[in-house]
Design an enzyme around this catalytic site. Sequence first.
Site, short mmCIF file in Angstrom:
data_model
loop_
_atom_site.label_atom_id
_atom_site.label_comp_id
_atom_site.label_asym_id
_atom_site.label_seq_id
_atom_site.Cartn_x
_atom_site.Cartn_y
_atom_site.Cartn_z
N ASP A 1 3.94 6.87 0.33
CA ASP A 1 5.04 7.57 0.48
C ASP A 1 5.84 6.62 1.54
OD1 ASP A 1 4.38 9.70 -0.95
OD2 ASP A 1 3.95 11.02 0.94
N VAL A 2 7.04 6.57 1.36
CA VAL A 2 8.07 5.75 2.46
C VAL A 2 7.70 5.96 3.95
CG1 VAL A 2 10.59 5.40 3.21
CG2 VAL A 2 10.05 5.61 0.81
#
Length: 314
Positions: free
Chosen positions: A147-148
């Site tokens: 995930d970012v």
Amino acid sequence: MTGTFAAGGDHRGLPVPDGLDGMRLDQAVARLFGLSRTTAAALVDAGEALVDGAVRPNSHKVRAGAWLEVTLPAPAAAPVVVPQAVPGLRVVYADDDIVVVDKPVGVAAHPSPGWTGPTVIGGLAAIGHTIATSGAAERQGVVHRLDVGTTGVMVVAKSEQAYSALKRAFKYREVEKRYHAVVQGHLDPLRGTIDAPIDRHPHHDYRWAVVSDGKPSITHYDTLEAFPSASLLDVRLETGRTHQIRVHFSTLRHPCVGDLTYGADPTLSARLKLDRQWLHARELSFEHPRTGDEVRFVSDYPDDLGRALEILRD
């Protein structure tokens, strides 16, 4: 097929399967065609989804055996990979087949519709790494993602042989992925396994959830350290669903500290000076796709996660 779409797509028809009997029309369209709920609802509103030849509202409950016709919009052009220097992106290891990076927070694995920030693929291109051309255009060489807002170690394939071998290894669970996570409260038992299927959240496009007909998802955890208000866990993934760790622990009412999307306490997040989830891809081990040797890579905690741990220990 989630994301932004252009006009001129395929027209498809099929009977509603038994498993979707009684489901809302927009939800059924989303499930059957792999669309987001927002995109599916827009199609229904535009009259592009017919039930037995008739236009119905999103709230219409479909029945098993009904004939569903949908005109799917054509996918928009894939985002182009643009070489872009990524501060904090560190190459841990590289050879002709693979490149292993330590991903900083705020960086996506690859380009995607709507994302204008830095990416691992763009960062690697900027420093001269040529990535495998297999896979979708925007995610060439990417065999798994973080995930970012999740930091840590990830591998990208440089050769076509490596891409094929690593995709197979991830598919058949031959890669060991270990994460460290700080979650709210104390798990009971302190060591265990979460086996709960995950799929898109029925009401929120940007979230995922434990749902009865979701994809099998298995998370193993062990408590490493307990604090008055939280616990540091070692987490091993048997499967690799989107947001799996975040969803599983949120479902147990022990969300990752700082993860406001999945119900974390904002007061505790502020005290720990966190503006993202305390989740770090700590270790990655797999068989090298060319040599067959077992390789293992470990990532240290970044500054924000380390600082939060110090505050918890004080």
